[in-house]
Write a protein that holds these residues in place. Sequence first.
Motif, PDB file in Angstrom:
ATOM      1  N   ASN A 199      50.273  72.828  31.118  1.00  0.00           N
ATOM      2  CA  ASN A 199      50.533  73.448  29.819  1.00  0.00           C
ATOM      3  C   ASN A 199      52.000  73.781  29.597  1.00  0.00           C
ATOM      4  N   TYR A 200      52.673  74.206  30.635  1.00  0.00           N
ATOM      5  CA  TYR A 200      54.059  74.609  30.449  1.00  0.00           C
ATOM      6  C   TYR A 200      55.035  73.527  30.870  1.00  0.00           C
ATOM      7  N   GLY A 201      54.527  72.470  31.508  1.00  0.00           N
ATOM      8  CA  GLY A 201      55.349  71.307  31.790  1.00  0.00           C
ATOM      9  C   GLY A 201      55.351  70.366  30.604  1.00  0.00           C
ATOM     10  N   GLY A 202      54.483  70.698  29.638  1.00  0.00           N
ATOM     11  CA  GLY A 202      54.424  70.014  28.356  1.00  0.00           C
ATOM     12  C   GLY A 202      54.476  68.514  28.415  1.00  0.00           C
ATOM     13  N   TRP A 203      55.423  67.971  27.675  1.00  0.00           N
ATOM     14  CA  TRP A 203      55.522  66.530  27.506  1.00  0.00           C
ATOM     15  C   TRP A 203      55.751  65.823  28.835  1.00  0.00           C
ATOM     16  N   LEU A 204      56.461  66.458  29.778  1.00  0.00           N
ATOM     17  CA  LEU A 204      56.729  65.816  31.062  1.00  0.00           C
ATOM     18  C   LEU A 204      55.433  65.618  31.847  1.00  0.00           C
ATOM     19  N   ALA A 205      54.584  66.644  31.880  1.00  0.00           N
ATOM     20  CA  ALA A 205      53.302  66.525  32.574  1.00  0.00           C
ATOM     21  C   ALA A 205      52.428  65.470  31.888  1.00  0.00           C
ATOM     22  N   PHE A 206      52.407  65.480  30.568  1.00  0.00           N
ATOM     23  CA  PHE A 206      51.608  64.492  29.840  1.00  0.00           C
ATOM     24  C   PHE A 206      52.126  63.083  30.099  1.00  0.00           C
ATOM     25  N   ARG A 207      53.442  62.908  30.058  1.00  0.00           N
ATOM     26  CA  ARG A 207      54.037  61.589  30.297  1.00  0.00           C
ATOM     27  C   ARG A 207      53.700  61.086  31.696  1.00  0.00           C
ATOM     28  N   CYS A 208      53.709  61.998  32.652  1.00  0.00           N
ATOM     29  CA  CYS A 208      53.381  61.643  34.031  1.00  0.00           C
ATOM     30  C   CYS A 208      51.941  61.139  34.115  1.00  0.00           C
ATOM     31  N   LEU A 209      51.024  61.824  33.449  1.00  0.00           N
ATOM     32  CA  LEU A 209      49.626  61.381  33.435  1.00  0.00           C
ATOM     33  C   LEU A 209      49.482  60.045  32.716  1.00  0.00           C
ATOM     34  N   GLU A 210      50.246  59.891  31.655  1.00  0.00           N
ATOM     35  CA  GLU A 210      50.142  58.684  30.841  1.00  0.00           C
ATOM     36  C   GLU A 210      50.751  57.465  31.536  1.00  0.00           C
ATOM     37  N   ALA A 211      51.858  57.667  32.231  1.00  0.00           N
ATOM     38  CA  ALA A 211      52.634  56.537  32.723  1.00  0.00           C
ATOM     39  C   ALA A 211      52.311  56.100  34.147  1.00  0.00           C
ATOM     40  N   TYR A 212      51.765  56.983  34.942  1.00  0.00           N
ATOM     41  CA  TYR A 212      51.592  56.665  36.352  1.00  0.00           C
ATOM     42  C   TYR A 212      50.123  56.716  36.754  1.00  0.00           C
ATOM     43  N   ASP A 213      49.717  55.743  37.549  1.00  0.00           N
ATOM     44  CA  ASP A 213      48.323  55.657  37.986  1.00  0.00           C
ATOM     45  C   ASP A 213      47.898  56.831  38.859  1.00  0.00           C
ATOM     46  N   TYR A 214      48.725  57.199  39.820  1.00  0.00           N
ATOM     47  CA  TYR A 214      48.299  58.202  40.801  1.00  0.00           C
ATOM     48  C   TYR A 214      47.971  59.557  40.164  1.00  0.00           C
ATOM     49  N   PRO A 215      48.847  60.152  39.359  1.00  0.00           N
ATOM     50  CA  PRO A 215      48.468  61.438  38.744  1.00  0.00           C
ATOM     51  C   PRO A 215      47.237  61.301  37.842  1.00  0.00           C
ATOM     52  N   TRP A 216      47.118  60.174  37.157  1.00  0.00           N
ATOM     53  CA  TRP A 216      45.954  59.947  36.300  1.00  0.00           C
ATOM     54  C   TRP A 216      44.672  59.894  37.140  1.00  0.00           C
ATOM     55  N   GLU A 217      44.734  59.203  38.279  1.00  0.00           N
ATOM     56  CA  GLU A 217      43.570  59.124  39.159  1.00  0.00           C
ATOM     57  C   GLU A 217      43.182  60.500  39.690  1.00  0.00           C
ATOM     58  N   VAL A 218      44.171  61.309  40.055  1.00  0.00           N
ATOM     59  CA  VAL A 218      43.896  62.666  40.532  1.00  0.00           C
ATOM     60  C   VAL A 218      43.261  63.479  39.416  1.00  0.00           C
ATOM     61  N   PHE A 219      43.803  63.382  38.212  1.00  0.00           N
ATOM     62  CA  PHE A 219      43.248  64.080  37.052  1.00  0.00           C
ATOM     63  C   PHE A 219      41.785  63.682  36.846  1.00  0.00           C
ATOM     64  N   CYS A 220      41.501  62.379  36.893  1.00  0.00           N
ATOM     65  CA  CYS A 220      40.125  61.897  36.688  1.00  0.00           C
ATOM     66  C   CYS A 220      39.199  62.386  37.782  1.00  0.00           C
TER      67      CYS A 220
END
Length: 179
Positions: A122-143
């Motif tokens: 929430n407070y990393g805002g766009w950077l955290a979202f971009r990380c989830l959007e652009a990279y497989d590993y954080p997205w996989e962890v999120f899922c």
Amino acid sequence: AIGVGCPLPQGRKLKGYPARLLFYLGLEEQAIPLAAHLIPHRVNSRPVMGGRVLLVGDAAGLVDFWTGEGIFFALQSARLAAGQILKFFQGETGALADYQALVDRGITPELAASCRFSRIFNYGGWLAFRCLEAYDYPWEVFCRIVRGDRSFVEIRQRFRPDIFIRKLLVKSARNQPIT
């Protein structure tokens, strides 16, 4: 029903989101009555029991900080409470008081880890979202977390910055052009 959520300081921004969502989906804007409710979160060692009263679920503030989901912890705390109530009726006079320790040991660590992740997101805002959007590993962890395959506590315990950075450097297959 359309549900949106955010940290409390950003709450005023939510009023326009339902209309934007309907527009994005190609649906007509409708007169949707807006209702706002704070989701209770247990952020400290506030008691979840007193005397013969055991609080479960939302009443105890057992709600995931990151997703706002509460059914899982409501069921988990209800199961713990039911076990202690059964023991109480079987003659174990201290059984109700043990409920607090069970919640503190079995649920609170997950809520604390969820709180840390939600603050990053929430407070990393766009950077955290971009990380989830652009990279497989954080997205996989999120899922994995959202599916319930991993808990926040597991992810926090297993997190190593060196591995995280190395995995971010691997080119994301999701961002390759389709040929």
